[in-house]
Motif scaffolding. Structure first.
Motif, PDB file in Angstrom:
ATOM      1  N   UNK A   1      55.812  52.942  46.555  1.00  0.00           N
ATOM      2  CA  UNK A   1      55.040  52.134  45.602  1.00  0.00           C
ATOM      3  C   UNK A   1      54.943  50.672  46.034  1.00  0.00           C
ATOM      4  N   UNK A   2      55.313  50.371  47.271  1.00  0.00           N
ATOM      5  CA  UNK A   2      55.192  48.992  47.738  1.00  0.00           C
ATOM      6  C   UNK A   2      53.755  48.698  48.147  1.00  0.00           C
ATOM      7  N   UNK A   3      53.069  49.697  48.648  1.00  0.00           N
ATOM      8  CA  UNK A   3      51.653  49.541  48.985  1.00  0.00           C
ATOM      9  C   UNK A   3      50.902  50.768  48.487  1.00  0.00           C
ATOM     10  N   UNK A   4      49.574  50.615  48.286  1.00  0.00           N
ATOM     11  CA  UNK A   4      48.754  51.743  47.841  1.00  0.00           C
ATOM     12  C   UNK A   4      48.331  52.581  49.042  1.00  0.00           C
TER      13      UNK A   4
ATOM     14  N   UNK B   1      45.485  53.282  50.456  1.00  0.00           N
ATOM     15  CA  UNK B   1      44.560  52.738  51.466  1.00  0.00           C
ATOM     16  C   UNK B   1      45.299  51.807  52.415  1.00  0.00           C
ATOM     17  N   UNK B   2      46.164  50.959  51.875  1.00  0.00           N
ATOM     18  CA  UNK B   2      46.907  50.044  52.741  1.00  0.00           C
ATOM     19  C   UNK B   2      47.906  50.816  53.601  1.00  0.00           C
TER      20      UNK B   2
END
Lengths: 302, 367
Positions: free
Chosen positions: B82-85, B87-88
């Motif tokens: 959950x640190x990045x979504x 797409x990232x």
């Protein structure tokens, strides 16, 4: 030590490092907005879509000057974005499919034109090839000047519309209800993104440009919850990766600058994801472990 | 078999395999995963190449597929933190692995057949020179590999058709029935990886994405039936491949680039002209609705004032401009249409409903 010496006194290396620093700074700052709006892969599509623009600009003007090629890239990139928007709005296809289509079809078209051009004996097509992987080592002072001017313009516009862009990134609907032209702002931030990509293409190339938009932002996000700090950090990370990557690639033969810069920024992102205070994976893991131990301790006693 | 025919066969086989897996990626909104995988398989190929020192070894295929799975797992692991979504996460993982592969190649594998241009553009034109003998048949190596991959794809989809369909459209129900969505997911991703590697050799990394995503996306705009979508996707993919080949011959350009261009052209045509979901159909439907609505407004207006004292004023064509705020041209057109459909007739400038028109108006009011 000698490296630092080179950085100050080796003219070519200094020019290249300047260029990659500008590129990292601009793409880091603007990538932060794309990251927050979950549009990280739009940059990937734009940079691929730029290829036919570059080739067409060269075919039409016969010039290899940075301005002609950059304008071509920008026009094609914008066309690509408009197409992505049209496909997602008018059909039931999701954004990922639209991005995949634009990325591959535009790039394929560019490749077709490029090879068509290369069979043509008159075409002075060398240099175009470099747009694939970038050719940071060939950056000239005038290229860096150009990157600086456009980069400064993009960052300036970002600062000018800071409040509006912040609203767009965090609460689009609230902004719309306040009467801000949210669609126009979306167009603005996308245009700025296109500028960042176009000035980066020559240095790191079509394929690796997307990393320069995503990784600095993803790294910066882990250290802060404030937009201003995040954008600043992303710009710094991007610039640092540019300079360090350039220096490292000057060390060994066969190390092209683009991939080395991308590895540098990836390492920064990895370290941030693992170790950033509070959010870092390591701390979360330790916290969970401690809780688990505490819980078992309590259960044992009970 | 002539070289030209062999190249076309290779192109069609590659396009067919890609088009099949592409359907599921498009439906599961995972098209960009194909982009990621098609780049990172290069790292798998390079690493295995360092071990076996042979570019023909089947281990390369296995290594590449493993790297594809590793890519998917890394992206999902990052996503789970959950640190990045999502797409990232994709944008972080694949450029890093791809850069590593490019550096390894340019530093340690220089001069080997593995050069980076080939990775991008593919070398379909050279494919017939690299031959292999299977069951006494002298075939191009790429054709043999791609046929095997296509066979695996077809068998996987036939065997797990029901499960794939259910887990694509209703993952929760699939899980409730006891199918493991994770198992199918990774099976599918392994399939994408193997397909990407096979096609990669022939058409290059980026254009694999064109063959995987674009025909499937075109097919999705043409049908609602999964079976038909698979067939259409294959037909579009194979057709684009052939058209692309001949375009490349005509222009003396890169074959893979032309094939990708043709998939884009087909998509554009479908996007504009598709019978149900095309842009033109949508526009026409909207225009039609505008006219229908205006007709209904007109007859309801007439019904309302029919026989009333103000009918002589209200039921005049000129009055509609004031009352319904219609432009004169628009009002005239609406009245002409209403007359033609037999709902309204004019008598000395006065508009009257016919019996048919009255029934229509009353029905519209009830609705």
């Amino acid at each position: 030590m000698e490296l630092l010496n080179d950085l100050f006194f080796d003219y070519t290396l200094r020019t290249v490092a300047m260029g990659t620093a500008i590129l990292g700074l601009v793409s880091g700052a603007l990538g932060a907005f794309a990251f927050l709006r979950q549009q990280s892969l739009v940059g990937d599509a734009i940079s691929h879509a730029a290829l036919p623009g570059v080739v067409l600009a060269f075919m039409l003007t016969g010039l290899k000057g940075p301005l002609a090629l950059m304008s071509g890239a920008a026009v094609a990139g914008i066309a690509g974005v408009l197409f992505v928007i049209a496909v997602t709005r008018l059909t039931r296809l999701k954004q990922d499919s639209a991005l995949g289509i634009i990325l591959s079809a535009f790039f394929g078209f560019g490749l077709m034109l490029l090879t068509f051009l290369q069979r043509n004996p008159d075409a002075r097509q060398a240099g175009l090839n470099h747009f694939l992987f970038g050719q940071a080592a060939t950056l000239l002072e005038r290229d860096v000047m150009m990157m600086g001017v456009f980069g400064a313009a993009a960052v300036g516009l970002m600062l000018l519309f800071w409040k509006e862009l912040k609203l767009l990134s965090f609460d689009r609907d609230f902004g719309a209800s306040l009467g801000f032209p949210m669609t126009a702002l979306e167009v603005l931030i996308t245009l700025l993104l296109v500028i960042a990509i176009v000035i980066g293409l020559q240095a790191v190339g079509v394929i690796l440009m997307s990393a320069m938009l995503v990784a600095p932002a993803a790294a910066a996000r882990q250290w802060t919850d404030r937009l201003g700090v995040m954008v600043l950090l992303a710009a710094l990370f991007g610039a640092a990766a540019g300079v360090v990557g350039t220096l490292l690639s000057s060390l060994g033969a066969g190390l092209s600058t683009g991939p080395v810069i991308v590895l540098c920024i990836s390492v920064i992102a990895l370290v941030s994801l693992l170790l950033a205070p509070n959010r870092g994976i390591v701390w979360t893991w330790l916290r969970n472990r401690r809780h688990a131990i505490l819980a078992t301790g309590l259960m044992g006693r009970g | 078999m002539s070289a030209s025919l062999e190249i076309q066969l290779i192109a069609v086989t590659a396009a067919t395999g890609c088009a099949l897996v592409g359907v599921f990626l498009v439906l599961r909104s995972m098209a960009m995963m194909a982009d990621a995988i098609s780049h990172t398989v290069l790292l798998g190929i390079v690493l295995i190449f360092f071990i076996v020192q042979d570019l023909q070894s089947p281990w390369l295929l296995i290594g590449a597929a493993a790297m594809g799975l590793l890519t998917v797992s890394l992206v999902e692991a990052l996503n789970r933190t959950k640190l990045v979504k999502q797409d990232a996460a994709i944008g972080l993982v694949f450029p890093a692995l791809f850069s590593l592969a490019v550096i390894l190649i340019s530093r340690y594998a220089r001069g080997v057949h593995l050069d980076v241009d080939m990775v991008i553009m593919g070398e379909l034109a050279l494919a017939p020179f690299d031959r292999v003998t299977i069951f006494g048949l002298d075939l191009p190596h790429a054709l043999a590999t791609l046929s095997a991959i296509l066979l695996i794809n077809i068998v996987f989809i036939l065997v797990f058709y029901k499960e794939l369909k259910l887990s694509t459209f209703d993952p929760a129900l699939a899980a409730a029935f006891g199918f493991s969505p994770a198992l199918l997911h990774y099976g599918l991703m392994a399939l994408v990886s193997v397909t990407a590697v096979g096609a990669f050799d022939a058409v290059g990394a980026i254009l694999v994405v064109a063959l995987i995503v674009t025909p499937a996306a075109s097919a999705y705009l043409l049908t609602d039936d999964l079976r038909k979508m698979l067939l259409l996707s294959v037909a579009i993919g194979a057709g684009s491949a052939l058209a692309g080949y001949w375009l490349a011959r005509l222009l003396d350009a890169n074959i893979a680039g032309s094939m990708a261009t043709m998939t884009g052209v087909v998509f554009l045509i479908v996007f504009v002209l598709a019978p149900q979901r095309g842009v033109l159909t949508q526009l026409r439907r909207q225009a039609l609705q505008r006219w229908r609505f205006a007709q209904t407004m007109l007859i309801i207006h007439l019904l309302h004032h029919e026989g009333a004292p103000d009918a002589a004023v209200e039921c005049r064509a000129e009055h509609l401009q004031a009352h319904l705020r219609w432009q004169p041209d628009f009002a005239a057109q609406v009245i002409r249409d209403a007359e033609r459909s037999g709902a309204v007739h004019q008598e000395r400038g006065l508009l009257r409903l016919t019996d048919h028109g009255r029934r229509l108006a009353e029905a519209a009011m009830v609705r």
